[in-house]
Design a protein around this motif. Sequence first.
Motif, short mmCIF file in Angstrom:
data_model
loop_
_atom_site.label_atom_id
_atom_site.label_comp_id
_atom_site.label_asym_id
_atom_site.label_seq_id
_atom_site.Cartn_x
_atom_site.Cartn_y
_atom_site.Cartn_z
N ASP A 42 -2.28 -0.16 -6.35
CA ASP A 42 -2.72 0.93 -5.47
C ASP A 42 -3.54 0.38 -4.30
OD1 ASP A 42 -3.51 3.30 -4.33
OD2 ASP A 42 -4.84 3.89 -5.96
N GLU A 43 -3.02 0.57 -3.09
CA GLU A 43 -3.78 0.24 -1.88
C GLU A 43 -4.00 1.50 -1.05
OE1 GLU A 43 -2.39 -3.13 0.38
OE2 GLU A 43 -1.79 -4.21 -1.43
N SER A 44 -4.15 2.64 -1.72
CA SER A 44 -4.31 3.89 -0.99
C SER A 44 -5.59 3.92 -0.17
CB SER A 44 -4.27 5.07 -1.96
OG SER A 44 -5.27 4.94 -2.96
N GLY A 45 -6.63 3.20 -0.60
CA GLY A 45 -7.88 3.18 0.14
C GLY A 45 -7.81 2.36 1.41
N GLU A 46 -7.09 1.24 1.37
CA GLU A 46 -6.97 0.36 2.53
C GLU A 46 -5.77 -0.55 2.34
OE1 GLU A 46 -9.93 -2.69 2.94
OE2 GLU A 46 -10.32 -2.76 0.78
N ILE A 47 -5.16 -0.91 3.46
CA ILE A 47 -4.09 -1.91 3.42
C ILE A 47 -4.72 -3.29 3.47
CG2 ILE A 47 -2.14 -2.87 4.68
CD1 ILE A 47 -1.29 -0.13 5.45
N LEU A 48 -4.33 -4.16 2.57
CA LEU A 48 -4.97 -5.46 2.40
C LEU A 48 -4.18 -6.60 3.01
CD1 LEU A 48 -6.14 -4.93 -1.28
CD2 LEU A 48 -7.57 -4.92 0.78
N GLU A 49 -3.12 -6.32 3.75
CA GLU A 49 -2.23 -7.34 4.30
C GLU A 49 -1.58 -8.11 3.14
OE1 GLU A 49 -3.51 -9.53 7.82
OE2 GLU A 49 -5.35 -8.34 7.82
N THR A 50 -0.80 -9.12 3.49
CA THR A 50 -0.01 -9.79 2.46
C THR A 50 -0.87 -10.57 1.47
OG1 THR A 50 0.36 -11.58 4.05
CG2 THR A 50 2.10 -9.93 3.81
N GLY A 51 -1.84 -11.32 1.99
CA GLY A 51 -2.67 -12.13 1.09
C GLY A 51 -3.58 -11.29 0.23
N GLY A 52 -4.29 -10.35 0.86
CA GLY A 52 -5.19 -9.50 0.09
C GLY A 52 -4.46 -8.61 -0.89
N GLY A 53 -3.28 -8.13 -0.48
CA GLY A 53 -2.49 -7.30 -1.38
C GLY A 53 -2.00 -8.06 -2.59
N LEU A 54 -1.54 -9.30 -2.35
CA LEU A 54 -1.08 -10.11 -3.48
C LEU A 54 -2.24 -10.49 -4.38
CD1 LEU A 54 1.21 -11.63 -4.89
CD2 LEU A 54 0.82 -13.55 -3.32
N GLN A 55 -3.38 -10.80 -3.80
CA GLN A 55 -4.56 -11.14 -4.60
C GLN A 55 -4.96 -9.97 -5.50
OE1 GLN A 55 -8.54 -11.20 -2.84
NE2 GLN A 55 -8.66 -13.38 -3.38
N ARG A 56 -4.97 -8.75 -4.95
CA ARG A 56 -5.35 -7.59 -5.76
C ARG A 56 -4.36 -7.39 -6.91
NH1 ARG A 56 -7.00 -1.75 -3.39
NH2 ARG A 56 -8.90 -2.97 -2.98
N ALA A 57 -3.10 -7.71 -6.69
CA ALA A 57 -2.08 -7.48 -7.71
C ALA A 57 -2.03 -8.54 -8.79
CB ALA A 57 -0.71 -7.38 -7.04
N LEU A 58 -2.81 -9.62 -8.66
CA LEU A 58 -2.72 -10.71 -9.65
C LEU A 58 -2.95 -10.25 -11.09
CD1 LEU A 58 -4.40 -13.74 -7.81
CD2 LEU A 58 -1.96 -13.35 -8.26
N PRO A 59 -3.90 -9.33 -11.36
CA PRO A 59 -4.05 -8.88 -12.76
C PRO A 59 -2.82 -8.16 -13.30
CG PRO A 59 -6.04 -8.39 -11.50
CD PRO A 59 -4.99 -8.82 -10.51
#
Length: 232
Positions: free
Chosen positions: A78-95
């Motif tokens: 879920d990135e509904s609060g903010e878009i994290l770009e490719t690196g931040g989005g992938l980092q958040r999804a690691l778990p």
Amino acid sequence: MTPPVMIFCAGFGTRMGALTADRPKPLVEVAGRPLLDHALDLVTEAGLTRAVLNLHYKGQMIRNHLAGRAAPTLGFSDESGEILETGGGLQRALPLLEADPVMTLNPDTVWTGPNPLPRLIAAMEADPAAEAVLMVVPRARAAGHVAPGDFFVDDGLPRRRGDAPTAPFIYGGTQILRTGRLAAMPPGAFSLNRLWDSMIADGTLRAITHEGGWVDVGRPEGIALAEAELAR
């Protein structure tokens, strides 16, 4: 090696104009099927069993579209609060990905010829020193792509174009990546380009060339090009 795949689905798709006014770009259709379904076909054809999608713009439509899909097993970041770009989005999804290495895939591309995902896996298995392997496409064969080339590639080692006006290869939108350097980044929005540049400096980034057709479907005119490529 059967790594999970992160499919980037959080963008607004603004280059698609009116086509994304009522839907997210991954649900724009090519040859009667959403771009996202074409991307998931690559995943299942490669024998990979898990995919994670990051969601922001009209994310519930993507959830609804995929409801009941049997394979691959799906997770949603879920990135509904903010878009994290490719690196931040992938980092958040690691778990959710729960693996190292992981793969990433942009859904706004259409591939023909050899499936790129098994080739990336094989390239990393053959090169223990590689932190990431990018699938690149010759700029001359990159249908629908209007930006300059991204990389020069010498014996599998990519380097930026620097001051050159263009380069002979573009990043095709899929890679395999070891996650240690990514996990160590400060959380927040950042591009995977930051990781690639640090890997280039350390000599641990690799690139292999796609041997089939490839179409950028980031703009409306890419739809007809992709349909023609699939028809061939």
